[in-house]
Write a protein that holds these residues in place. Sequence first.
Motif, PDB file in Angstrom:
ATOM      1  N   ASP A  91       0.828  -1.216   0.000  1.00  0.00           N
ATOM      2  CA  ASP A  91       0.000   0.000   0.000  1.00  0.00           C
ATOM      3  C   ASP A  91       0.856   1.257   0.000  1.00  0.00           C
ATOM      4  O   ASP A  91       0.432   2.316  -0.458  1.00  0.00           O
ATOM      5  CB  ASP A  91      -0.910   0.027   1.234  1.00  0.00           C
ATOM      6  CG  ASP A  91      -2.152  -0.820   1.057  1.00  0.00           C
ATOM      7  OD1 ASP A  91      -2.935  -0.896   2.006  1.00  0.00           O
ATOM      8  OD2 ASP A  91      -2.329  -1.398  -0.035  1.00  0.00           O
ATOM      9  N   ASP A  92       2.068   1.161   0.536  1.00  0.00           N
ATOM     10  CA  ASP A  92       2.942   2.324   0.694  1.00  0.00           C
ATOM     11  C   ASP A  92       3.898   2.520  -0.474  1.00  0.00           C
ATOM     12  O   ASP A  92       4.779   3.386  -0.414  1.00  0.00           O
ATOM     13  CB  ASP A  92       3.755   2.190   1.977  1.00  0.00           C
ATOM     14  CG  ASP A  92       2.890   2.100   3.222  1.00  0.00           C
ATOM     15  OD1 ASP A  92       3.341   1.483   4.201  1.00  0.00           O
ATOM     16  OD2 ASP A  92       1.757   2.622   3.181  1.00  0.00           O
ATOM     17  N   SER A  95      -0.727   4.423  -7.682  1.00  0.00           N
ATOM     18  CA  SER A  95      -0.049   5.215  -6.663  1.00  0.00           C
ATOM     19  C   SER A  95      -0.281   4.586  -5.286  1.00  0.00           C
ATOM     20  O   SER A  95      -1.034   3.628  -5.129  1.00  0.00           O
ATOM     21  CB  SER A  95      -0.554   6.660  -6.692  1.00  0.00           C
ATOM     22  OG  SER A  95      -1.895   6.725  -6.236  1.00  0.00           O
ATOM     23  N   THR A  96       0.355   5.144  -4.267  1.00  0.00           N
ATOM     24  CA  THR A  96       0.182   4.624  -2.920  1.00  0.00           C
ATOM     25  C   THR A  96      -1.238   4.837  -2.435  1.00  0.00           C
ATOM     26  O   THR A  96      -1.965   5.722  -2.916  1.00  0.00           O
ATOM     27  CB  THR A  96       1.148   5.293  -1.940  1.00  0.00           C
ATOM     28  OG1 THR A  96       0.851   6.692  -1.891  1.00  0.00           O
ATOM     29  CG2 THR A  96       2.598   5.091  -2.370  1.00  0.00           C
ATOM     30  N   ARG A  97      -1.618   4.047  -1.454  1.00  0.00           N
ATOM     31  CA  ARG A  97      -2.968   4.167  -0.919  1.00  0.00           C
ATOM     32  C   ARG A  97      -3.180   5.543  -0.295  1.00  0.00           C
ATOM     33  O   ARG A  97      -4.240   6.136  -0.439  1.00  0.00           O
ATOM     34  CB  ARG A  97      -3.217   3.074   0.115  1.00  0.00           C
ATOM     35  CG  ARG A  97      -4.648   3.003   0.581  1.00  0.00           C
ATOM     36  CD  ARG A  97      -4.869   1.840   1.501  1.00  0.00           C
ATOM     37  NE  ARG A  97      -6.263   1.760   1.923  1.00  0.00           N
ATOM     38  CZ  ARG A  97      -6.723   0.868   2.777  1.00  0.00           C
ATOM     39  NH1 ARG A  97      -5.913  -0.016   3.301  1.00  0.00           N
ATOM     40  NH2 ARG A  97      -7.995   0.868   3.105  1.00  0.00           N
ATOM     41  N   SER A  98      -2.134   6.052   0.354  1.00  0.00           N
ATOM     42  CA  SER A  98      -2.254   7.347   1.026  1.00  0.00           C
ATOM     43  C   SER A  98      -2.418   8.499   0.050  1.00  0.00           C
ATOM     44  O   SER A  98      -2.896   9.576   0.439  1.00  0.00           O
ATOM     45  CB  SER A  98      -1.034   7.591   1.916  1.00  0.00           C
ATOM     46  OG  SER A  98       0.136   7.662   1.128  1.00  0.00           O
ATOM     47  N   THR A  99      -2.031   8.319  -1.198  1.00  0.00           N
ATOM     48  CA  THR A  99      -2.208   9.359  -2.215  1.00  0.00           C
ATOM     49  C   THR A  99      -3.401   9.071  -3.114  1.00  0.00           C
ATOM     50  O   THR A  99      -3.542   9.639  -4.186  1.00  0.00           O
ATOM     51  CB  THR A  99      -0.945   9.532  -3.072  1.00  0.00           C
ATOM     52  OG1 THR A  99      -0.630   8.291  -3.710  1.00  0.00           O
ATOM     53  CG2 THR A  99       0.230   9.982  -2.228  1.00  0.00           C
ATOM     54  N   SER A 112      -5.302  -4.891  -0.225  1.00  0.00           N
ATOM     55  CA  SER A 112      -4.475  -4.601   0.942  1.00  0.00           C
ATOM     56  C   SER A 112      -4.391  -5.794   1.883  1.00  0.00           C
ATOM     57  O   SER A 112      -3.338  -6.069   2.459  1.00  0.00           O
ATOM     58  CB  SER A 112      -5.040  -3.396   1.688  1.00  0.00           C
ATOM     59  OG  SER A 112      -5.035  -2.249   0.863  1.00  0.00           O
TER      60      SER A 112
END
Length: 134
Positions: A30-31, A52-56, A76
């Motif tokens: 995820d990162d 892209s990353t999960r946070s973005t 995930s």
Amino acid sequence: QLQFVESGGALVQPGGSLRLSCAASGFTLDDIPIGWFRQAPGKEREGVSCISTRSTGGTTNYAHSAKGRFTISRDSAKNTVYLQMNNLRPEDTANYYCARVDLCPRGRIELKEYLPTHVDFTSWGQGTQVTVSS
């Protein structure tokens, strides 16, 4: 060291479907921004898709040849990235790889050329062979 393992390749008839998997132990995918690539014998390596990353936001993008036919996604819980490929064509025949990329760009950028210049080759795996033939 991050290194991916790809699986799911097979021999399939034109018009068929496959789902490729991309996994790596010891890292949370995820990162990590991840790209799918392919290389056919005698041809240059080309970018296919990225996420892209999960946070973005987990945004995705596709090479022109893949748009409308391929879908990249994350699971995930399984720490796996997938490439669902539908309506496969003989020209999709290649060894497919996943790897870490600098980022997954948004917008109308041709990933075919962009991704191979933004990849972390130390994360490159052995690939999985996809053959589309009748």
